[in-house]
Enzyme design. Structure first.
Site, PDB file in Angstrom:
ATOM      1  N   GLY A  53       0.845  -1.182   0.000  1.00  0.00           N
ATOM      2  CA  GLY A  53       0.000   0.000   0.000  1.00  0.00           C
ATOM      3  C   GLY A  53       0.881   1.232   0.000  1.00  0.00           C
ATOM      4  O   GLY A  53       2.051   1.156   0.350  1.00  0.00           O
ATOM      5  N   CYS A  80       5.416  -5.973   1.536  1.00  0.00           N
ATOM      6  CA  CYS A  80       5.734  -4.541   1.505  1.00  0.00           C
ATOM      7  C   CYS A  80       5.056  -3.820   2.683  1.00  0.00           C
ATOM      8  O   CYS A  80       5.393  -4.078   3.828  1.00  0.00           O
ATOM      9  CB  CYS A  80       5.336  -3.967   0.144  1.00  0.00           C
ATOM     10  SG  CYS A  80       6.058  -2.344  -0.144  1.00  0.00           S
ATOM     11  N   TYR A  81       4.066  -2.953   2.429  1.00  0.00           N
ATOM     12  CA  TYR A  81       3.394  -2.283   3.556  1.00  0.00           C
ATOM     13  C   TYR A  81       2.866  -3.313   4.548  1.00  0.00           C
ATOM     14  O   TYR A  81       2.921  -3.111   5.767  1.00  0.00           O
ATOM     15  CB  TYR A  81       2.245  -1.404   3.038  1.00  0.00           C
ATOM     16  CG  TYR A  81       1.475  -0.713   4.148  1.00  0.00           C
ATOM     17  CD1 TYR A  81       1.915   0.478   4.683  1.00  0.00           C
ATOM     18  CD2 TYR A  81       0.311  -1.294   4.670  1.00  0.00           C
ATOM     19  CE1 TYR A  81       1.228   1.098   5.724  1.00  0.00           C
ATOM     20  CE2 TYR A  81      -0.387  -0.680   5.712  1.00  0.00           C
ATOM     21  CZ  TYR A  81       0.068   0.517   6.228  1.00  0.00           C
ATOM     22  OH  TYR A  81      -0.606   1.120   7.249  1.00  0.00           O
ATOM     23  N   HIS A 167       7.902  -7.379  -3.980  1.00  0.00           N
ATOM     24  CA  HIS A 167       6.611  -7.812  -4.525  1.00  0.00           C
ATOM     25  C   HIS A 167       6.738  -9.131  -5.288  1.00  0.00           C
ATOM     26  O   HIS A 167       7.268  -9.141  -6.393  1.00  0.00           O
ATOM     27  CB  HIS A 167       6.045  -6.730  -5.454  1.00  0.00           C
ATOM     28  CG  HIS A 167       5.579  -5.521  -4.705  1.00  0.00           C
ATOM     29  ND1 HIS A 167       4.316  -5.437  -4.173  1.00  0.00           N
ATOM     30  CD2 HIS A 167       6.213  -4.384  -4.377  1.00  0.00           C
ATOM     31  CE1 HIS A 167       4.182  -4.275  -3.541  1.00  0.00           C
ATOM     32  NE2 HIS A 167       5.323  -3.623  -3.653  1.00  0.00           N
ATOM     33  N   GLU A 169       4.286 -10.717  -6.585  1.00  0.00           N
ATOM     34  CA  GLU A 169       3.164 -10.848  -7.526  1.00  0.00           C
ATOM     35  C   GLU A 169       3.439 -10.210  -8.875  1.00  0.00           C
ATOM     36  O   GLU A 169       2.628 -10.331  -9.775  1.00  0.00           O
ATOM     37  CB  GLU A 169       1.892 -10.259  -6.893  1.00  0.00           C
ATOM     38  CG  GLU A 169       1.872  -8.746  -6.707  1.00  0.00           C
ATOM     39  CD  GLU A 169       2.563  -8.244  -5.436  1.00  0.00           C
ATOM     40  OE1 GLU A 169       3.405  -8.978  -4.883  1.00  0.00           O
ATOM     41  OE2 GLU A 169       2.274  -7.113  -5.008  1.00  0.00           O
ATOM     42  N   SER A 222     -23.470  -7.684 -25.466  1.00  0.00           N
ATOM     43  CA  SER A 222     -22.661  -6.899 -26.402  1.00  0.00           C
ATOM     44  C   SER A 222     -21.953  -7.782 -27.418  1.00  0.00           C
ATOM     45  O   SER A 222     -21.375  -7.294 -28.370  1.00  0.00           O
ATOM     46  CB  SER A 222     -21.616  -6.111 -25.616  1.00  0.00           C
ATOM     47  OG  SER A 222     -20.660  -7.010 -25.062  1.00  0.00           O
ATOM     48  N   GLY A 223     -21.973  -9.097 -27.172  1.00  0.00           N
ATOM     49  CA  GLY A 223     -21.204  -9.980 -28.044  1.00  0.00           C
ATOM     50  C   GLY A 223     -19.826 -10.262 -27.462  1.00  0.00           C
ATOM     51  O   GLY A 223     -19.079 -11.085 -27.975  1.00  0.00           O
ATOM     52  N   VAL A 225     -17.195 -11.389 -24.160  1.00  0.00           N
ATOM     53  CA  VAL A 225     -17.184 -12.604 -23.351  1.00  0.00           C
ATOM     54  C   VAL A 225     -17.974 -12.458 -22.040  1.00  0.00           C
ATOM     55  O   VAL A 225     -18.692 -13.382 -21.639  1.00  0.00           O
ATOM     56  CB  VAL A 225     -15.736 -13.097 -23.101  1.00  0.00           C
ATOM     57  CG1 VAL A 225     -14.888 -12.032 -22.449  1.00  0.00           C
ATOM     58  CG2 VAL A 225     -15.716 -14.369 -22.270  1.00  0.00           C
ATOM     59  N   ASP A 226     -17.892 -11.298 -21.387  1.00  0.00           N
ATOM     60  CA  ASP A 226     -18.540 -11.168 -20.072  1.00  0.00           C
ATOM     61  C   ASP A 226     -20.059 -11.251 -20.170  1.00  0.00           C
ATOM     62  O   ASP A 226     -20.699 -12.054 -19.483  1.00  0.00           O
ATOM     63  CB  ASP A 226     -18.162  -9.839 -19.398  1.00  0.00           C
ATOM     64  CG  ASP A 226     -16.657  -9.667 -19.251  1.00  0.00           C
ATOM     65  OD1 ASP A 226     -15.947 -10.676 -19.377  1.00  0.00           O
ATOM     66  OD2 ASP A 226     -16.215  -8.529 -19.034  1.00  0.00           O
ATOM     67  N   SER A 227     -20.629 -10.406 -21.030  1.00  0.00           N
ATOM     68  CA  SER A 227     -22.094 -10.406 -21.101  1.00  0.00           C
ATOM     69  C   SER A 227     -22.605 -11.713 -21.710  1.00  0.00           C
ATOM     70  O   SER A 227     -23.656 -12.214 -21.315  1.00  0.00           O
ATOM     71  CB  SER A 227     -22.610  -9.190 -21.873  1.00  0.00           C
ATOM     72  OG  SER A 227     -22.144  -9.194 -23.202  1.00  0.00           O
ATOM     73  N   SER A 228     -21.848 -12.291 -22.640  1.00  0.00           N
ATOM     74  CA  SER A 228     -22.304 -13.547 -23.240  1.00  0.00           C
ATOM     75  C   SER A 228     -22.324 -14.664 -22.199  1.00  0.00           C
ATOM     76  O   SER A 228     -23.277 -15.435 -22.109  1.00  0.00           O
ATOM     77  CB  SER A 228     -21.381 -13.963 -24.393  1.00  0.00           C
ATOM     78  OG  SER A 228     -21.350 -12.965 -25.378  1.00  0.00           O
ATOM     79  N   LYS A 369     -11.181 -12.049 -15.651  1.00  0.00           N
ATOM     80  CA  LYS A 369     -11.443 -12.269 -17.074  1.00  0.00           C
ATOM     81  C   LYS A 369     -11.081 -13.683 -17.539  1.00  0.00           C
ATOM     82  O   LYS A 369     -11.877 -14.352 -18.196  1.00  0.00           O
ATOM     83  CB  LYS A 369     -10.648 -11.225 -17.863  1.00  0.00           C
ATOM     84  CG  LYS A 369     -10.932 -11.189 -19.327  1.00  0.00           C
ATOM     85  CD  LYS A 369     -12.332 -10.699 -19.619  1.00  0.00           C
ATOM     86  CE  LYS A 369     -12.354  -9.455 -20.420  1.00  0.00           C
ATOM     87  NZ  LYS A 369     -13.658  -8.816 -20.490  1.00  0.00           N
TER      88      LYS A 369
END
Ligand code: XMP
Length: 513
Positions: A53, A80-81, A167, A169, A222-223, A225-228, A369
């Protein structure tokens, strides 16, 4: 399910920690630092991670945690923090750094330990901190140092509490994944593995319960990936009580409305396509300012969706729920470090829910995603949707510099189709993060037969990226560029020049507008 909770102190990297843990097949969730020890016990995680942070532990508004959390006998990794806070809370001494250390550094291991198993004596790590730890708490031992700091990794003698100043990550710490794996599997002893696609049935069952009382449920598709994926999940739960609506703004890629409709038909969903092309073009007439274009498109989208929702509600006799394709990154980006549970509305339907008084359901709000992609594939959604490159909400309008007219969209659609086709044929579609064409507002001279002509100029853009935040221009091989260029000038009347965009982000953005 074996879970790891990540207490978020506001680092830009917190999301990467969650992703990295989940990529190891361990379910991780980001929680605010205010979480109580009781709540943690209730959730019974196998491990806790204290994120990095921007604050200094001495700052008056620095985030803290309830100190009883250190006594829960749950392994904790402070990063870290998170490490500094642990040291500070348990009686060590944190020194205000004279200067910020940011960038690569060499870790030197001084005591071998489970957490650092598999690492060589010297390892490259990524640092980003101001303060540093001068004295460890009693009962802690130092595991590693760097040229700049004496305590780069620490451990409590009982082996439950760990801190690392760097870090793990980020990609710049090559052994970061090994360290996280050591923490998860050797320190926390996690053995239950989590795979998002295995939870499809469970998500559907939960949706069945949640939507049991709803007369009809609406989703804007929308066509992408998420909304489909959200639409197919809900359809599996409640069948045709789901009404999927697709708005054709006229700013889509060539054949996209038809393609999406066909794919959905095959999956058993009947899309209601709203032809709003004329409305959007009328909104965009004479507009050249990019921000104004976006705003007008956004506002018109809401109007069209709202009108359609009201019309459909009358037609079917009541709609109670709006499903949104919000994913985990949207949730954590808008929630912020202090845990305010504010949710970013889906960019395409922002502002809708309040006015329409629908209950909102977001079946994908716990997934990143890549995880949504895995779920989509498990549901049988074809790769052409699941693995499609990102496409901006305002569509081709942000790829037409200057005024957006039906004629110019038509030119760009056909040019863009050639770019995509050739990239696909060259087998590069998966290797390039995003690739498309841009129509420029200039005319350039060309020799056509015996005469001169002034034609459109288009730019080809291809970038490599992990998350869209930064991007490198992608070197498409010359022979493919040549084929793209000659096909465009041969096949698309009025386009007489093709240029290749070789700028990275930063300083340029991926889209031109
Ligand atoms: P930029 O151009 O900001 O784009 O470098 C980063 C990523 O975001 C996409 N993008 C958008 N997506 N609505 C969207 O849904 C937008 O207004 C928008 N603008 C840019 C862009 O395609 C790239 O993937």
């Amino acid at each position: 399910m074996d879970t790891v909770l990540i207490l978020d102190f506001g680092s830009q990297y917190t999301k990467l920690i969650a992703k990295a843990v989940r990529e190891q097949g361990v379910y991780a969730e980001i929680v605010p630092p205010e979480i109580s020890p009781e709540e943690i016990q209730r959730r019974a995680p196998k491990g806790l991670i204290l994120s990095g942070g921007p604050a200094s532990v001495y700052a008056p508004d620095a985030p803290h945690i309830d100190k009883r959390i250190y006594e829960l006998k749950i392994p904790i990794l402070g990063i870290c923090y998170g490490m500094q806070l642990m040291a500070h809370d348990l009686g060590g001494q944190v020194l205000r750094g004279e200067r910020r250390e940011y960038g690569p550094s060499t870790l030197q291991i001084i005591q071998r330990d489970t957490l650092l198993e598999g690492l060589s004596e010297h390892e490259e790590v990524w640092m980003s901190h101001g303060d540093e730890i001068r004295a460890l708490p009693t009962d802690f031992v130092c595991l590693a140092k760097t040229a700049n700091i004496a305590h780069a990794a620490m451990k409590s003698r009982d082996g439950l509490l760990y801190g690392i100043q760097f870090h793990p990550e980020v990609a710049h710490t090559p052994k970061g994944t090994a360290i996280l794996k050591n923490f998860l599997f050797k320190v926390c002893r996690i053995h239950e593995r989590w795979h998002p696609a295995d939870h499809v049935q469970e998500i559907i069952e939960r949706l069945k319960e949640e939507l049991a009382g709803a007369r009809h449920v609406l989703i804007g598709v929308s066509g992408g990936v998420d909304s489909s994926t959200a639409a197919v999940l809900v359809h599996r739960a409640i069948g045709d009580r789901l009404i999927p609506v697709f708005i054709d703004t006229g700013l889509l890629r060539l054949g996209e409305a038809e393609r999406t409709t066909t794919v959905f038909e095959r999956l058993g969903l009947h899309l209601r396509v709203v032809d709003a092309r004329a409305r959007f073009f009328s909104q965009l007439r004479g507009v050249t300012d990019p921000e104004e274009k976006r705003q007008r498109i956004g506002a018109e989208f809401i109007r069209v969706f709202e009108e359609e929702a009201q019309r459909l509600a009358r037609e079917v006799g009541g709609i109670d729920v709006l499903v949104q394709g919000t994913i985990y990154s949207d949730v954590i980006e808008s929630a912020g470090a202090r845990g305010a549970d504010k949710i970013k509305s889906h960019h395409n339907v922002g502002g809708l829910p309040e006015r329409l008084r629908f209950k909102i359901v977001e079946p994908l709000r716990n997934f990143f995603k890549d995880e949504v992609r895995q779920i989509g594939l498990r549901l049988g959604i074809p790769e052409e949707i699941v693995c499609e490159q990102p496409f901006p909400g305002p569509g081709l309008a942000v790829r037409i510099v200057g005024e957006v007219t039906p004629e110019r969209v038509n030119v760009l659609q056909r040019v863009d189709a050639i770019v995509r086709e050739e990239i696909y044929r060259a087998g590069l579609a998966r290797a390039i993060w995003q690739y498309f064409a841009v129509l420029l507002p200039v005319r350039s001279v060309a020799v056509l037969g015996d005469g001169r002509a002034y034609g459109h100029v288009v730019a080809v853009r291809a970038v490599d990226s992990r998350d869209g935040m930064t991007a490198d221009w992608f070197p498409i091989p010359y022979d493919i560029l040549e084929r793209i260029s000659s096909r465009i000038t041969n096949e698309i009347e009025g386009v007489t020049r093709v240029v290749y965009d070789i700028t990275s982000k930063p300083p340029a953005t991926i889209e031109w507008e």
